[in-house]
Design an enzyme around this catalytic site. Structure first.
Site, PDB file in Angstrom:
ATOM      1  N   THR A 139       0.829  -1.066   0.164  1.00 28.12           N
ATOM      2  CA  THR A 139      -0.010  -0.048   0.092  1.00 28.12           C
ATOM      3  C   THR A 139       0.892   1.363  -0.046  1.00 28.12           C
ATOM      4  OG1 THR A 139      -1.381   1.185   1.528  1.00 28.12           O
ATOM      5  CG2 THR A 139      -0.098  -0.114   2.492  1.00 28.12           C
ATOM      6  N   ASP A 140       0.240   2.402  -0.697  1.00 25.72           N
ATOM      7  CA  ASP A 140       0.941   3.787  -0.331  1.00 25.72           C
ATOM      8  C   ASP A 140       1.221   4.078   0.933  1.00 25.72           C
ATOM      9  OD1 ASP A 140      -1.609   4.266  -0.011  1.00 25.72           O
ATOM     10  OD2 ASP A 140      -1.883   5.734  -1.656  1.00 25.72           O
ATOM     11  N   GLU A 141       0.219   3.518   1.787  1.00 26.17           N
ATOM     12  CA  GLU A 141       0.061   3.971   3.212  1.00 26.17           C
ATOM     13  C   GLU A 141       1.526   4.061   3.957  1.00 26.17           C
ATOM     14  OE1 GLU A 141      -3.122   3.462   5.438  1.00 26.17           O
ATOM     15  OE2 GLU A 141      -4.601   3.620   3.879  1.00 26.17           O
ATOM     16  N   TYR A 164      -1.864  -0.650  11.095  1.00 24.91           N
ATOM     17  CA  TYR A 164      -1.964  -1.289   9.635  1.00 24.91           C
ATOM     18  C   TYR A 164      -0.880  -1.077   8.758  1.00 24.91           C
ATOM     19  CZ  TYR A 164      -3.175  -1.789   4.609  1.00 24.91           C
ATOM     20  OH  TYR A 164      -3.141  -2.008   3.269  1.00 24.91           O
ATOM     21  N   LYS A 168       2.202  -3.208   7.209  1.00 25.47           N
ATOM     22  CA  LYS A 168       2.486  -3.480   5.811  1.00 25.47           C
ATOM     23  C   LYS A 168       4.034  -3.156   5.626  1.00 25.47           C
ATOM     24  CE  LYS A 168       0.078  -4.621   2.929  1.00 25.47           C
ATOM     25  NZ  LYS A 168      -0.236  -5.922   2.290  1.00 25.47           N
TER      26      LYS A 168
HETATM   27  P1  NAD Z   1      -9.518  -7.437   2.120  1.00 25.80           P
HETATM   28  O1  NAD Z   1      -9.496  -7.027   3.540  1.00 25.80           O
HETATM   29  O2  NAD Z   1     -10.692  -7.174   1.324  1.00 25.80           O
HETATM   30  O3  NAD Z   1      -9.133  -8.927   1.752  1.00 25.80           O
HETATM   31  C1  NAD Z   1      -8.008  -9.700   2.576  1.00 25.80           C
HETATM   32  C2  NAD Z   1      -8.561 -11.195   2.177  1.00 25.80           C
HETATM   33  O4  NAD Z   1      -7.147 -11.827   2.837  1.00 25.80           O
HETATM   34  C3  NAD Z   1      -9.483 -11.792   2.801  1.00 25.80           C
HETATM   35  O5  NAD Z   1     -10.104 -12.450   1.938  1.00 25.80           O
HETATM   36  C4  NAD Z   1      -8.879 -12.555   3.906  1.00 25.80           C
HETATM   37  O6  NAD Z   1      -9.870 -13.810   4.265  1.00 25.80           O
HETATM   38  C5  NAD Z   1      -7.724 -12.749   3.509  1.00 25.80           C
HETATM   39  N1  NAD Z   1      -7.000 -13.073   4.708  1.00 25.80           N
HETATM   40  C6  NAD Z   1      -6.739 -12.560   6.088  1.00 25.80           C
HETATM   41  N2  NAD Z   1      -6.067 -12.885   6.859  1.00 25.80           N
HETATM   42  C7  NAD Z   1      -5.222 -14.171   6.172  1.00 25.80           C
HETATM   43  C8  NAD Z   1      -4.453 -15.072   6.625  1.00 25.80           C
HETATM   44  N3  NAD Z   1      -3.859 -15.138   7.656  1.00 25.80           N
HETATM   45  N4  NAD Z   1      -4.234 -16.224   5.652  1.00 25.80           N
HETATM   46  C9  NAD Z   1      -4.892 -16.424   4.488  1.00 25.80           C
HETATM   47  N5  NAD Z   1      -5.690 -15.405   4.324  1.00 25.80           N
HETATM   48  C10 NAD Z   1      -6.177 -14.261   5.045  1.00 25.80           C
HETATM   49  O7  NAD Z   1      -8.274  -6.743   1.576  1.00 25.80           O
HETATM   50  P2  NAD Z   1      -7.931  -6.077   0.150  1.00 25.80           P
HETATM   51  O8  NAD Z   1      -8.641  -4.569   0.431  1.00 25.80           O
HETATM   52  O9  NAD Z   1      -8.422  -6.891  -0.722  1.00 25.80           O
HETATM   53  O10 NAD Z   1      -6.601  -5.877   0.073  1.00 25.80           O
HETATM   54  C11 NAD Z   1      -5.717  -7.078  -0.384  1.00 25.80           C
HETATM   55  C12 NAD Z   1      -4.134  -6.626  -0.314  1.00 25.80           C
HETATM   56  O11 NAD Z   1      -3.860  -5.306  -1.118  1.00 25.80           O
HETATM   57  C13 NAD Z   1      -3.729  -6.273   1.248  1.00 25.80           C
HETATM   58  O12 NAD Z   1      -2.562  -6.666   1.305  1.00 25.80           O
HETATM   59  C14 NAD Z   1      -3.888  -4.820   1.336  1.00 25.80           C
HETATM   60  O13 NAD Z   1      -2.824  -4.220   2.259  1.00 25.80           O
HETATM   61  C15 NAD Z   1      -3.350  -4.328  -0.245  1.00 25.80           C
HETATM   62  N6  NAD Z   1      -3.855  -3.019  -0.560  1.00 25.80           N
HETATM   63  C16 NAD Z   1      -5.306  -2.814  -0.384  1.00 25.80           C
HETATM   64  C17 NAD Z   1      -5.770  -1.322  -0.746  1.00 25.80           C
HETATM   65  C18 NAD Z   1      -7.148  -1.024  -0.859  1.00 25.80           C
HETATM   66  O14 NAD Z   1      -7.448   0.098  -1.049  1.00 25.80           O
HETATM   67  N7  NAD Z   1      -8.289  -1.915  -0.314  1.00 25.80           N
HETATM   68  C19 NAD Z   1      -4.836  -0.628  -1.439  1.00 25.80           C
HETATM   69  C20 NAD Z   1      -3.379  -0.832  -1.643  1.00 25.80           C
HETATM   70  C21 NAD Z   1      -2.946  -2.169  -1.058  1.00 25.80           C
HETATM   71  O1  DAU Z   2      -4.049   3.844   0.469  1.00 29.02           O
HETATM   72  C1  DAU Z   2      -4.193   2.599   0.371  1.00 29.02           C
HETATM   73  C2  DAU Z   2      -5.386   2.004   1.546  1.00 29.02           C
HETATM   74  O2  DAU Z   2      -6.627   2.465   1.274  1.00 29.02           O
HETATM   75  C3  DAU Z   2      -5.165   0.428   1.782  1.00 29.02           C
HETATM   76  O3  DAU Z   2      -3.778   0.226   2.178  1.00 29.02           O
HETATM   77  C4  DAU Z   2      -6.126   0.123   2.814  1.00 29.02           C
HETATM   78  O4  DAU Z   2      -6.122  -1.395   2.861  1.00 29.02           O
HETATM   79  C5  DAU Z   2      -7.634   0.763   2.518  1.00 29.02           C
HETATM   80  O5  DAU Z   2      -8.543   0.280   3.638  1.00 29.02           O
HETATM   81  C6  DAU Z   2      -7.510   1.974   2.042  1.00 29.02           C
HETATM   82  O6  DAU Z   2      -7.260   2.695   3.592  1.00 29.02           O
HETATM   83  P1  DAU Z   2      -8.261   3.993   4.042  1.00 29.02           P
HETATM   84  O7  DAU Z   2      -7.880   4.217   5.534  1.00 29.02           O
HETATM   85  O8  DAU Z   2      -7.534   5.241   3.097  1.00 29.02           O
HETATM   86  O9  DAU Z   2      -9.418   3.596   3.589  1.00 29.02           O
HETATM   87  P2  DAU Z   2     -10.934   3.723   4.162  1.00 29.02           P
HETATM   88  O10 DAU Z   2     -12.097   3.634   3.088  1.00 29.02           O
HETATM   89  O11 DAU Z   2     -11.119   3.339   5.503  1.00 29.02           O
HETATM   90  O12 DAU Z   2     -11.200   5.638   4.420  1.00 29.02           O
HETATM   91  C7  DAU Z   2     -10.737   6.281   3.124  1.00 29.02           C
HETATM   92  C8  DAU Z   2     -10.946   7.656   3.870  1.00 29.02           C
HETATM   93  O13 DAU Z   2     -12.293   8.221   4.181  1.00 29.02           O
HETATM   94  C9  DAU Z   2      -9.981   7.835   4.979  1.00 29.02           C
HETATM   95  O14 DAU Z   2      -9.513   9.187   4.803  1.00 29.02           O
HETATM   96  C10 DAU Z   2     -10.790   7.715   6.133  1.00 29.02           C
HETATM   97  C11 DAU Z   2     -12.162   8.400   5.557  1.00 29.02           C
HETATM   98  N1  DAU Z   2     -13.379   7.858   6.113  1.00 29.02           N
HETATM   99  C12 DAU Z   2     -13.804   6.444   6.094  1.00 29.02           C
HETATM  100  C13 DAU Z   2     -14.713   6.010   6.745  1.00 29.02           C
HETATM  101  C14 DAU Z   2     -14.777   4.313   6.666  1.00 29.02           C
HETATM  102  C15 DAU Z   2     -14.684   8.378   6.412  1.00 29.02           C
HETATM  103  O15 DAU Z   2     -14.452   9.899   6.525  1.00 29.02           O
HETATM  104  N2  DAU Z   2     -15.626   7.946   7.009  1.00 29.02           N
HETATM  105  C16 DAU Z   2     -15.895   6.574   7.094  1.00 29.02           C
HETATM  106  O16 DAU Z   2     -16.936   6.150   7.464  1.00 29.02           O
END
Ligand code: NAD
Ligand code: DAU
Length: 359
Positions: A139-141, A164, A168
């Protein structure tokens, strides 16, 4: 179509939001044999993989990536040509309330997967060893927060601010170290915020769509001026298969769609799209917006420079934020069965992540 012909890929977290998009993409657009390894946590949903079960190129294994014995069996059974590691605890708010699972899966799980991949890779014959790739999805975080100016590049320093993002960042460092120390052919991608179909309703965009449809308050953290750089999930999935196929070993690639938006802009856009699809009794849904206590340690702004991915590998996002958001809102309106089953099985949509504000 000849991409990944004869190749077997292990995809961890393939029942999650991005992992399921990766599995759908690999089955639809490539010839890969896909093994989905997922523990099936609260965030998983096998309904996000319609048709996969009947596909002869697909297998599902319910396994925890922290379990070395089970992982070893899977490497022996499938003899993979590549690993895509998406399994993770992914929600920042949950990491504030309970960081332990994040340390386990994101750090210990990645370590365990690296060890088993290394053990397997070392025993491969030379051609297979040369072609093997381990792609870690991050992630970019990990870069922390930007001010009003600038973009994250592959050279940006790590400065994670939440449990988190710290977990990562730690996993990214492990992946790098397994390449530098043991020679395991690893790559890392760092992506910005994804959105699209099959997104668990705790995340900003699906949360607001579902609350907006119900006519409930839309909780915007703080002032709503925090900026995220949004990428449609299918564009991310295509980027990941490209990096696995053609990325340079040992490199990291930033992935992002050049779609910086404030949270308030995103929520207002969702309100307007919902209003245009299904009118709200009381006028515009913008009236439902409610500013609530901010997230502890809330990063102000993320924004990605994806030039390396574009110039080296020719990747381009297909969706703009406007086309992607319209598709996404329409998907949640049409596919209520998918998200209502999550609500019915106990997810109440309550606020999380305020533990850090308590003394
Ligand atoms: P998600 O939470 O939707 O899915 C995660 C999946 O991993 C689930 O199916 C869960 O059952 C599985 N999992 C969790 N723990 C596990 C374990 N111990 N063993 C096997 N499986 C396990 O997450 P996502 O949003 O699809 O993110 C996927 C990846 O991409 C993560 O590594 C996250 O850090 C990264 N990422 C997410 C975002 C985003 O915006 N969602 C952005 C950048 C990177
Ligand atoms: O940047 C990549 C990341 O983006 C991933 O690595 C994470 O897995 C993914 O969950 C996401 O993280 P964020 O914290 O940015 O996502 P979230 O959807 O939780 O929140 C997005 C923004 O919106 C953040 O600034 C918090 C705000 N927010 C979120 C929720 C759930 C609100 O203002 N209200 C809300 O109810």
């Amino acid at each position: 179509m000849t991409r990944f012909r004869g190749a077997t890929l292990l995809v961890t977290g393939g029942a999650g939001f991005i992992g399921s998009a990766v599995v759908r993409h690999l089955l639809r657009d490539t010839d890969a044999q896909v093994v989905n390894i997922d523990k099936l946590t609260y965030a998983a949903n096998l309904q996000s993989l319609p048709g996969a079960d009947g596909n002869p190129r697909y297998r599902f294994e319910q396994v925890d990536i922290c379990n070395a014995v089970d992982l070893r069996k899977l490497f022996e059974k499938y003899q993979p040509d590549g690993v895509m590691n998406l399994a993770a605890e992914s929600h920042v708010d949950r990491s504030i309330d309970g960081p332990g699972e994040f340390i386990q899966t994101n750090i210990v799980g990645t370590f365990t997967l690296l060890q088993e991949a290394l053990r397997y890779w070392r025993a491969c014959e030379s051609n297979k060893r040369a072609a093997f790739r381990f792609l870690h999805i991050s992630t970019d975080e990990v870069f922390g927060s930007l001010g009003q100016e600038g973009l994250f590049t592959e050279e940006s320093s790590y400065a994670p601010n939440s449990p988190y993002s710290a977990s990562k960042a730690s996993s990214d460092h492990l992946v790098r170290a397994w390449r530098e120390t043991y020679g395991l052919p690893t790559l890392v991608t760092n992506c910005s915020n994804n959105y699209g179909p099959y997104h668990f309703p705790e995340k900003l965009i699906p949360h607001m769509i579902i609350k907006g449809l119900a006519g409930e308050a839309l909780p915007v953290y703080g002032s709503g001026q925090n900026v995220r750089d949004w990428l449609y999930v299918d564009d991310h999935a295509r980027a990941l298969s490209l990096v696995l196929e053609r990325g340079r070993v040992g490199e990291t690639y930033n992935v992002g769609g050049c779609n910086e938006r404030t949270n308030l802009y995103v929520v207002e856009s969702i309100c307007d799209l919902l209003d245009s699809i299904a009118s709200h009794g009381d006028g515009s849904r913008r009236k439902l917006i409610s500013f609530v206590t901010d997230r502890p340690g809330h990063d102000l702004r993320y924004a990605i420079d994806a030039t390396k991915l574009q110039t080296e590998l020719g990747w381009r996002a297909a969706e703009t934020f406007e086309t992607g958001l319209a598709k996404t809102v329409q998907w949640y309106v049409d596919e209520q069965k998918w998200w209502r089953s999550i609500l019915d099985s106990g997810y109440a949509g309550n606020r999380a992540g305020l533990a850090g504000t308590k003394p």
